[in-house]
Design an enzyme around this catalytic site. Structure first.
Site, PDB file in Angstrom:
ATOM      1  N   GLU A   1      14.690   2.382  18.649  1.00 55.84           N
ATOM      2  CA  GLU A   1      13.915   3.564  19.039  1.00 55.84           C
ATOM      3  C   GLU A   1      13.668   3.563  20.532  1.00 55.84           C
ATOM      4  OE1 GLU A   1      10.442   4.639  16.677  1.00 55.84           O
ATOM      5  OE2 GLU A   1      11.493   3.868  14.921  1.00 55.84           O
TER       6      GLU A   1
ATOM      7  N   ASP B   1      12.917   7.978   9.259  1.00 51.83           N
ATOM      8  CA  ASP B   1      11.801   8.256  10.171  1.00 51.83           C
ATOM      9  C   ASP B   1      11.823   7.254  11.323  1.00 51.83           C
ATOM     10  OD1 ASP B   1       9.202   9.423  10.904  1.00 51.83           O
ATOM     11  OD2 ASP B   1       8.361   7.492  10.273  1.00 51.83           O
TER      12      ASP B   1
ATOM     13  N   HIS C   1       9.830   9.257  13.957  1.00 52.57           N
ATOM     14  CA  HIS C   1       8.713   8.342  13.658  1.00 52.57           C
ATOM     15  C   HIS C   1       7.379   9.103  13.516  1.00 52.57           C
ATOM     16  CE1 HIS C   1       7.486   3.839  14.124  1.00 52.57           C
ATOM     17  NE2 HIS C   1       6.670   4.456  13.290  1.00 52.57           N
ATOM     18  N   ILE C   2       7.373  10.044  12.570  1.00 52.60           N
ATOM     19  CA  ILE C   2       6.175  10.884  12.392  1.00 52.60           C
ATOM     20  C   ILE C   2       5.507  10.664  11.035  1.00 52.60           C
ATOM     21  CG2 ILE C   2       6.860  12.742  13.970  1.00 52.60           C
ATOM     22  CD1 ILE C   2       7.859  14.285  11.402  1.00 52.60           C
ATOM     23  N   ALA C   3       5.866   9.561  10.359  1.00 49.22           N
ATOM     24  CA  ALA C   3       5.365   9.402   8.981  1.00 49.22           C
ATOM     25  C   ALA C   3       3.838   9.384   8.904  1.00 49.22           C
ATOM     26  CB  ALA C   3       5.960   8.161   8.332  1.00 49.22           C
ATOM     27  N   SER C   4       3.170   8.850   9.914  1.00 49.30           N
ATOM     28  CA  SER C   4       1.697   8.804   9.845  1.00 49.30           C
ATOM     29  C   SER C   4       1.057   9.991  10.565  1.00 49.30           C
ATOM     30  CB  SER C   4       1.179   7.501  10.456  1.00 49.30           C
ATOM     31  OG  SER C   4       1.430   7.488  11.850  1.00 49.30           O
TER      32      SER C   4
ATOM     33  N   CYS D   1      10.953   4.672   5.966  1.00 50.37           N
ATOM     34  CA  CYS D   1       9.744   4.984   6.739  1.00 50.37           C
ATOM     35  C   CYS D   1       9.030   3.679   7.068  1.00 50.37           C
ATOM     36  CB  CYS D   1       8.801   5.881   5.946  1.00 50.37           C
ATOM     37  SG  CYS D   1       9.387   7.562   5.772  1.00 50.37           S
ATOM     38  N   SER D   2       9.776   2.562   7.137  1.00 54.49           N
ATOM     39  CA  SER D   2       9.116   1.288   7.458  1.00 54.49           C
ATOM     40  C   SER D   2       9.357   0.968   8.930  1.00 54.49           C
ATOM     41  CB  SER D   2       9.596   0.176   6.525  1.00 54.49           C
ATOM     42  OG  SER D   2      10.994  -0.038   6.622  1.00 54.49           O
ATOM     43  N   ARG D   3      10.407   0.222   9.230  1.00 57.18           N
ATOM     44  CA  ARG D   3      10.795  -0.038  10.612  1.00 57.18           C
ATOM     45  C   ARG D   3      12.316   0.019  10.678  1.00 57.18           C
ATOM     46  NH1 ARG D   3       6.425   1.065  11.942  1.00 57.18           N
ATOM     47  NH2 ARG D   3       4.860  -0.197  13.008  1.00 57.18           N
TER      48      ARG D   3
ATOM     49  N   ARG E   1       0.836  -1.216   0.000  1.00 58.92           N
ATOM     50  CA  ARG E   1       0.000   0.000   0.000  1.00 58.92           C
ATOM     51  C   ARG E   1       0.868   1.263   0.000  1.00 58.92           C
ATOM     52  NH1 ARG E   1      -3.379  -3.397   3.778  1.00 58.92           N
ATOM     53  NH2 ARG E   1      -1.532  -3.176   5.084  1.00 58.92           N
ATOM     54  N   ILE E   2       1.764   1.377   0.994  1.00 57.08           N
ATOM     55  CA  ILE E   2       2.529   2.626   1.147  1.00 57.08           C
ATOM     56  C   ILE E   2       3.597   2.746   0.055  1.00 57.08           C
ATOM     57  CG2 ILE E   2       4.022   3.961   2.703  1.00 57.08           C
ATOM     58  CD1 ILE E   2       2.510   2.493   5.047  1.00 57.08           C
TER      59      ILE E   2
HETATM   60  N1  LIG Z   1       7.039   5.129   9.804  1.00 56.56           N
HETATM   61  C1  LIG Z   1       5.736   5.056  10.038  1.00 56.56           C
HETATM   62  O1  LIG Z   1       5.160   5.859  10.758  1.00 56.56           O
HETATM   63  C2  LIG Z   1       4.952   3.979   9.411  1.00 56.56           C
HETATM   64  C3  LIG Z   1       5.521   2.778   9.126  1.00 56.56           C
HETATM   65  N2  LIG Z   1       4.779   1.793   8.555  1.00 56.56           N
HETATM   66  C4  LIG Z   1       5.451   0.518   8.214  1.00 56.56           C
HETATM   67  O2  LIG Z   1       5.223   0.263   6.833  1.00 56.56           O
HETATM   68  C5  LIG Z   1       4.929  -1.120   6.669  1.00 56.56           C
HETATM   69  C6  LIG Z   1       4.186  -1.351   5.375  1.00 56.56           C
HETATM   70  O3  LIG Z   1       2.854  -0.883   5.456  1.00 56.56           O
HETATM   71  P1  LIG Z   1       1.819  -1.149   4.270  1.00 56.56           P
HETATM   72  O4  LIG Z   1       2.349  -0.641   2.989  1.00 56.56           O
HETATM   73  O5  LIG Z   1       0.496  -0.677   4.713  1.00 56.56           O
HETATM   74  O6  LIG Z   1       1.840  -2.730   4.238  1.00 56.56           O
HETATM   75  P2  LIG Z   1       1.613  -3.722   3.015  1.00 56.56           P
HETATM   76  O7  LIG Z   1       1.407  -5.049   3.632  1.00 56.56           O
HETATM   77  O8  LIG Z   1       0.592  -3.175   2.099  1.00 56.56           O
HETATM   78  O9  LIG Z   1       3.025  -3.685   2.245  1.00 56.56           O
HETATM   79  C7  LIG Z   1       4.155  -4.382   2.649  1.00 56.56           C
HETATM   80  C8  LIG Z   1       4.814  -4.957   1.421  1.00 56.56           C
HETATM   81  O10 LIG Z   1       6.070  -5.519   1.773  1.00 56.56           O
HETATM   82  C9  LIG Z   1       6.256  -6.657   0.972  1.00 56.56           C
HETATM   83  N3  LIG Z   1       7.280  -7.535   1.529  1.00 56.56           N
HETATM   84  C10 LIG Z   1       7.192  -8.381   2.581  1.00 56.56           C
HETATM   85  N4  LIG Z   1       8.361  -9.023   2.768  1.00 56.56           N
HETATM   86  C11 LIG Z   1       9.205  -8.552   1.815  1.00 56.56           C
HETATM   87  C12 LIG Z   1      10.543  -8.847   1.466  1.00 56.56           C
HETATM   88  N5  LIG Z   1      11.254  -9.750   2.155  1.00 56.56           N
HETATM   89  N6  LIG Z   1      11.094  -8.172   0.439  1.00 56.56           N
HETATM   90  C13 LIG Z   1      10.380  -7.263  -0.259  1.00 56.56           C
HETATM   91  N7  LIG Z   1       9.093  -6.963   0.008  1.00 56.56           N
HETATM   92  C14 LIG Z   1       8.514  -7.597   1.033  1.00 56.56           C
HETATM   93  C15 LIG Z   1       4.869  -7.307   0.928  1.00 56.56           C
HETATM   94  O11 LIG Z   1       4.748  -8.232  -0.128  1.00 56.56           O
HETATM   95  C16 LIG Z   1       3.976  -6.092   0.782  1.00 56.56           C
HETATM   96  O12 LIG Z   1       3.710  -5.781  -0.569  1.00 56.56           O
HETATM   97  C17 LIG Z   1       4.156  -1.471   7.950  1.00 56.56           C
HETATM   98  O13 LIG Z   1       4.218  -2.860   8.227  1.00 56.56           O
HETATM   99  C18 LIG Z   1       4.857  -0.655   9.001  1.00 56.56           C
HETATM  100  O14 LIG Z   1       5.899  -1.391   9.595  1.00 56.56           O
HETATM  101  C19 LIG Z   1       3.470   1.969   8.250  1.00 56.56           C
HETATM  102  C20 LIG Z   1       2.858   3.155   8.519  1.00 56.56           C
HETATM  103  C21 LIG Z   1       3.541   4.259   9.142  1.00 56.56           C
HETATM  104  O1  LIG Z   2       1.241   2.379  11.659  1.00 60.53           O
HETATM  105  C1  LIG Z   2       2.443   2.106  11.810  1.00 60.53           C
HETATM  106  O2  LIG Z   2       2.910   0.994  11.562  1.00 60.53           O
HETATM  107  C2  LIG Z   2       3.348   3.145  12.333  1.00 60.53           C
HETATM  108  O3  LIG Z   2       4.531   3.006  12.297  1.00 60.53           O
HETATM  109  C3  LIG Z   2       2.801   4.387  12.898  1.00 60.53           C
HETATM  110  O4  LIG Z   2       2.001   5.011  12.074  1.00 60.53           O
END
Ligand SMILES: NC(=O)C1=CN([C@@H]2O[C@H](COP(=O)(O)OP(=O)(O)OC[C@H]3O[C@@H](n4cnc5c(N)ncnc54)[C@H](O)[C@@H]3O)[C@@H](O)[C@H]2O)C=CC1
Ligand SMILES: O=C(O)C(=O)CO
Length: 386
Positions: free
Chosen positions: A302, A297, A320-323, A271-273, A175-176
């Site tokens: 952390e 981010d 960690h303010i991406a959202s 901006c993932s983890r 998604r992101i």
């Molecule tokens: N920094 C922040 O504030 C935020 C961080 N996040 C992080 O972003 C992550 C992703 O969120 P969404 O896009 O909604 O999830 P999503 O599930 O839609 O996308 C994750 C993608 O990663 C792929 N993936 C999984 N393992 C992989 C690998 N080994 N190599 C390559 N691709 C791989 C999946 O196939 C999927 O398409 C969340 O799990 C969260 O940890 C999400 C929101 C805010």
């Molecule tokens: O939703 C998440 O996974 C976050 O990192 C905070 O928005």
């Protein structure tokens, strides 16, 4: 046991006791719970990260559900305590749930919710902001200005990278990652290379259509490529943004060897983890490659940064303010509350967690469903037909 000192209570006579480990933005989430006979208890303790002991004290002897945060360690101890208190529902106020041991939740029959979709564009926008800030050295230039060092325009002052025509690389085009890719391709006419375990057909179609539009208007068309390995993305892209989930397969995905594959002037965004990057290796790489830039981010430990990271001029770091947009954070609170409420009320699980808009419409009652329960299948929960 560390006893929480401060709690705010809404609807004291409510039948179901729902605890939120933090105050959350907006009031819609509280109203939705109160309307459905919940007593809502919000921990207002002035301590950013609650310990397992703090949360056990919050759960107490009777608790129907908990809304928790990504900073908390939801494992065997907490699910056991929640189950003992009669609880069957937990929701992270986050889409990522690497802080949750879903197997432990399954063992105690506790539903685990998360908050997908509502933060997709907001998070992608921050990744795009960091990409621009790194490419155009905005933070360095801002510091220079505030330090009173600017004494006139110069041909070589803070020269950065032009994005147009360069290649953007996305690792994890879910998604992101897909939303970010669309922003960079359409906004800056970048070509795309991505790596994901699954094909992102919608994203490919988008880039193809935009390329055709540009061509029809006499411009250079943008292109896309689905890489067969992550290394291919690292070698070919000028700006690389990380958007996978954090699990065993993505821990230290970007390590010393992979950093060495990247272009000397590349930009890396995370901006993932935090643990997706080996942060110690990153600090070394930044030291030896001054033209390589990062926008971070999230961090491996952390709220801390690895030694040396904060001193690097070629790193932009935000907490960690991406959202963190108002609409998104209020929506996350709503989805988390509705996950917990849905399980308490015995509602079915929403069939498509990528389509959560009906829950976010403030002018209508939300559907009688739990928006996103990640262990619905394991618990055999019914799926909504709405
Ligand atoms: N920094 C922040 O504030 C935020 C961080 N996040 C992080 O972003 C992550 C992703 O969120 P969404 O896009 O909604 O999830 P999503 O599930 O839609 O996308 C994750 C993608 O990663 C792929 N993936 C999984 N393992 C992989 C690998 N080994 N190599 C390559 N691709 C791989 C999946 O196939 C999927 O398409 C969340 O799990 C969260 O940890 C999400 C929101 C805010
Ligand atoms: O939703 C998440 O996974 C976050 O990192 C905070 O928005």
């Amino acid at each position: 046991m560390a006893k929480p000192v401060s709690i705010e209570v809404w609807n004291p006579n409510g039948k179901y006791r729902v605890v939120s480990t933090k105050p959350m933005p907006g009031t819609r989430w509280i109203n939705l719970l109160v309307e459905q006979d919940c007593r809502v208890e919000i921990c207002t303790q002035k301590k950013t990260i609650l310990s397992v002991e703090d949360i056990i004290a919050l759960i107490g002897d009777k608790c129907d559900g908990v809304i928790g945060q990504l900073t908390e360690d939801w494992g065997e101890t907490l699910f056991s305590a929640l189950s003992k208190a009669g609880g069957k529902a937990f929701s992270n106020m986050a889409v990522g749930y690497n802080n949750v041991d879903v197997n432990a939740a399954n063992k105690y029959g506790v539903a685990v919710g998360n908050t997908p979709g509502v933060l997709t564009e907001t998070t992608a926008e921050l990744a795009a902001s960091l990409s621009l800030a790194a490419a155009r050295r905005i933070v360095e230039a801002d510091e220079f200005m505030r330090a009173g060092l600017y004494d006139g325009w110069l041909p070589n002052l803070y020269v950065g990278n032009l994005l147009k025509g360069q290649t953007v690389g996305v690792i994890g085009a879910g998604r992101i990652g897909s939303a970010y890719a669309r922003m960079m391709v359409e906004g800056f006419k970048m070509n795309l290379i991505y790596f994901d375990l699954y094909q992102s057909t919608r994203l490919e179609k988008f880039v193809t259509a935009y390329g055709e539009f540009l061509k029809a208007n006499g411009e250079q068309p943008v292109t896309w490529k689905r890489a067969s390995s992550m290394d291919e993305v690292l070698q070919q892209a000028d700006v690389i943004s990380l958007h996978p989930i954090l699990d065993k397969t993505t821990y230290h995905l970007v390590n010393k060897e992979r950093l060495a594959l990247m272009k000397k002037e590349a930009i890396l965004i995370n901006c993932s983890r935090g643990p997706v990057i080996d942060e110690v290796a990153l600090v070394e790489h930044l030291k030896h490659n001054p033209m390589f830039r990062v926008g971070l981010d999230v961090f491996e430990d952390e709220p801390y940064m690895k030694p040396g990271l904060g001193d690097m001029k070629n790193a932009i770091v935000v907490p960690h303010i991406a959202s963190a947009s108002k609409w998104t954070r209020e929506g996350m609170a709503t989805l988390a509350a509705l996950n917990v409420l849905g399980k308490i009320k015995g509602y079915p699980v929403w069939s498509d967690p990528n389509r959560v808009e009906p829950f976010l419409n403030e002018n209508a009652r939300p559907p009688a469903a739990a928006p996103s329960i990640v262990n619905a299948k394991a618990l055999g929960l019914p799926v909504s037909k709405l």
